[in-house]
Design a protein around this motif. Structure first.
Motif, PDB file in Angstrom:
ATOM      1  N   PRO A  24      -5.437   0.116 -30.605  1.00 42.54           N
ATOM      2  CA  PRO A  24      -4.894   1.475 -30.496  1.00 42.54           C
ATOM      3  C   PRO A  24      -4.422   1.996 -31.843  1.00 42.54           C
ATOM      4  O   PRO A  24      -3.921   1.249 -32.674  1.00 42.54           O
ATOM      5  CB  PRO A  24      -3.727   1.320 -29.528  1.00 42.54           C
ATOM      6  N   ALA A  25      -4.586   3.277 -32.026  1.00 47.73           N
ATOM      7  CA  ALA A  25      -4.110   3.933 -33.243  1.00 47.73           C
ATOM      8  C   ALA A  25      -2.596   4.064 -33.163  1.00 47.73           C
ATOM      9  O   ALA A  25      -2.021   4.049 -32.077  1.00 47.73           O
ATOM     10  CB  ALA A  25      -4.758   5.304 -33.368  1.00 47.73           C
ATOM     11  N   PRO A  26      -1.905   4.220 -34.278  1.00 50.78           N
ATOM     12  CA  PRO A  26      -0.440   4.330 -34.238  1.00 50.78           C
ATOM     13  C   PRO A  26       0.051   5.470 -33.358  1.00 50.78           C
ATOM     14  O   PRO A  26       1.076   5.361 -32.716  1.00 50.78           O
ATOM     15  CB  PRO A  26      -0.061   4.575 -35.701  1.00 50.78           C
ATOM     16  N   GLN A  27      -0.680   6.576 -33.293  1.00 52.54           N
ATOM     17  CA  GLN A  27      -0.232   7.706 -32.484  1.00 52.54           C
ATOM     18  C   GLN A  27      -0.354   7.411 -30.994  1.00 52.54           C
ATOM     19  O   GLN A  27       0.375   7.949 -30.194  1.00 52.54           O
ATOM     20  CB  GLN A  27      -1.028   8.952 -32.845  1.00 52.54           C
ATOM     21  N   GLU A  28      -1.299   6.542 -30.619  1.00 55.37           N
ATOM     22  CA  GLU A  28      -1.471   6.235 -29.208  1.00 55.37           C
ATOM     23  C   GLU A  28      -0.314   5.377 -28.690  1.00 55.37           C
ATOM     24  O   GLU A  28       0.093   5.508 -27.553  1.00 55.37           O
ATOM     25  CB  GLU A  28      -2.801   5.521 -28.988  1.00 55.37           C
ATOM     26  N   THR A  29       0.201   4.484 -29.529  1.00 56.58           N
ATOM     27  CA  THR A  29       1.296   3.623 -29.101  1.00 56.58           C
ATOM     28  C   THR A  29       2.642   4.302 -29.273  1.00 56.58           C
ATOM     29  O   THR A  29       3.605   3.923 -28.632  1.00 56.58           O
ATOM     30  CB  THR A  29       1.314   2.308 -29.904  1.00 56.58           C
ATOM     31  N   GLY A  30       2.706   5.266 -30.177  1.00 56.36           N
ATOM     32  CA  GLY A  30       3.967   5.935 -30.435  1.00 56.36           C
ATOM     33  C   GLY A  30       4.761   5.285 -31.548  1.00 56.36           C
ATOM     34  O   GLY A  30       5.869   5.703 -31.842  1.00 56.36           O
ATOM     35  N   TYR A  31       4.208   4.243 -32.159  1.00 56.78           N
ATOM     36  CA  TYR A  31       4.891   3.543 -33.233  1.00 56.78           C
ATOM     37  C   TYR A  31       3.944   3.347 -34.407  1.00 56.78           C
ATOM     38  O   TYR A  31       2.749   3.189 -34.226  1.00 56.78           O
ATOM     39  CB  TYR A  31       5.396   2.168 -32.767  1.00 56.78           C
ATOM     40  N   THR A  32       4.504   3.344 -35.596  1.00 57.97           N
ATOM     41  CA  THR A  32       3.723   3.057 -36.788  1.00 57.97           C
ATOM     42  C   THR A  32       3.516   1.555 -36.878  1.00 57.97           C
ATOM     43  O   THR A  32       4.178   0.792 -36.162  1.00 57.97           O
ATOM     44  CB  THR A  32       4.459   3.551 -38.053  1.00 57.97           C
ATOM     45  N   PRO A  37       9.154   4.586 -34.606  1.00 53.55           N
ATOM     46  CA  PRO A  37       8.597   5.565 -33.670  1.00 53.55           C
ATOM     47  C   PRO A  37       8.046   6.780 -34.421  1.00 53.55           C
ATOM     48  O   PRO A  37       8.628   7.219 -35.404  1.00 53.55           O
ATOM     49  CB  PRO A  37       9.772   5.977 -32.795  1.00 53.55           C
ATOM     50  N   THR A  38       6.946   7.310 -33.923  1.00 56.99           N
ATOM     51  CA  THR A  38       6.376   8.508 -34.545  1.00 56.99           C
ATOM     52  C   THR A  38       7.136   9.738 -34.074  1.00 56.99           C
ATOM     53  O   THR A  38       7.809   9.721 -33.046  1.00 56.99           O
ATOM     54  CB  THR A  38       4.887   8.668 -34.181  1.00 56.99           C
ATOM     55  N   PHE A  39       7.027  10.800 -34.857  1.00 55.69           N
ATOM     56  CA  PHE A  39       7.691  12.057 -34.519  1.00 55.69           C
ATOM     57  C   PHE A  39       7.224  12.555 -33.154  1.00 55.69           C
ATOM     58  O   PHE A  39       8.019  13.011 -32.333  1.00 55.69           O
ATOM     59  CB  PHE A  39       7.409  13.104 -35.601  1.00 55.69           C
ATOM     60  N   GLU A  40       5.930  12.471 -32.913  1.00 50.73           N
ATOM     61  CA  GLU A  40       5.377  12.952 -31.645  1.00 50.73           C
ATOM     62  C   GLU A  40       5.934  12.168 -30.451  1.00 50.73           C
ATOM     63  O   GLU A  40       6.251  12.748 -29.416  1.00 50.73           O
ATOM     64  CB  GLU A  40       3.853  12.868 -31.662  1.00 50.73           C
ATOM     65  N   VAL A  42       8.809  10.598 -30.254  1.00 51.61           N
ATOM     66  CA  VAL A  42      10.231  10.946 -30.077  1.00 51.61           C
ATOM     67  C   VAL A  42      10.347  12.316 -29.425  1.00 51.61           C
ATOM     68  O   VAL A  42      11.130  12.514 -28.492  1.00 51.61           O
ATOM     69  CB  VAL A  42      10.973  10.903 -31.430  1.00 51.61           C
ATOM     70  N   ARG A  43       9.549  13.281 -29.888  1.00 47.71           N
ATOM     71  CA  ARG A  43       9.598  14.624 -29.305  1.00 47.71           C
ATOM     72  C   ARG A  43       9.193  14.585 -27.833  1.00 47.71           C
ATOM     73  O   ARG A  43       9.823  15.213 -26.986  1.00 47.71           O
ATOM     74  CB  ARG A  43       8.689  15.579 -30.067  1.00 47.71           C
ATOM     75  N   GLU A  44       8.162  13.825 -27.513  1.00 48.48           N
ATOM     76  CA  GLU A  44       7.712  13.729 -26.124  1.00 48.48           C
ATOM     77  C   GLU A  44       8.790  13.106 -25.241  1.00 48.48           C
ATOM     78  O   GLU A  44       9.039  13.572 -24.124  1.00 48.48           O
ATOM     79  CB  GLU A  44       6.435  12.884 -26.060  1.00 48.48           C
ATOM     80  N   LYS A  45       9.466  12.089 -25.747  1.00 46.53           N
ATOM     81  CA  LYS A  45      10.531  11.440 -24.968  1.00 46.53           C
ATOM     82  C   LYS A  45      11.684  12.417 -24.712  1.00 46.53           C
ATOM     83  O   LYS A  45      12.215  12.496 -23.604  1.00 46.53           O
ATOM     84  CB  LYS A  45      11.043  10.210 -25.715  1.00 46.53           C
ATOM     85  N   ILE A  46      12.061  13.185 -25.737  1.00 47.30           N
ATOM     86  CA  ILE A  46      13.146  14.162 -25.592  1.00 47.30           C
ATOM     87  C   ILE A  46      12.756  15.250 -24.604  1.00 47.30           C
ATOM     88  O   ILE A  46      13.543  15.623 -23.726  1.00 47.30           O
ATOM     89  CB  ILE A  46      13.519  14.763 -26.960  1.00 47.30           C
TER      90      ILE A  46
END
Length: 98
Positions: A24-32, A37-40, A42-46
């Motif tokens: 998986p790419a880093p954006q798919e997991t949500g972590y680098t 955690p990626t910005f996306e 964190v925003r999705e969780k909020i």
């Protein structure tokens, strides 16, 4: 140590190409790769938590119990306001006690 004839040389074999494509790419997991955690993500969780909170409060406000509590609160607020006005009026009417 053993005979030099017993030593077996190992061959380095590269990973098959499908293994790198399935990672998986880093954006798919949500972590680098460093575990941040990626910005996306964190925003999705909020946004998810905010939506859940808004939905829960809307559902709760539609119940009969909630409406009854709100009416009781408003009645107490009106009573407190009226009592405060009575106290203020009585203080204006009293002569100074000096």
């Amino acid at each position: 140590m053993g005979d030099p004839e017993d030593i077996v040389d190992a061959e380095i074999v590269p990973d098959p190409p499908s293994a790198t494509l399935d990672a998986p790419a880093p954006q798919e997991t949500g972590y680098t790769p460093g575990g941040v955690p990626t910005f996306e993500s964190v925003r999705e969780k909020i946004e998810t938590r905010f939506g859940t909170a808004v939905g829960s409060s809307e559902l709760a406000s539609e119940t009969a119990e909630c409406r009854e509590v709100e009416e009781q609160y408003e009645a107490r607020q009106r009573a407190a306001h009226d009592r405060l006005e009575q106290i203020r009026a009585s203080m204006r009417d009293e002569p100074d006690r000096t």
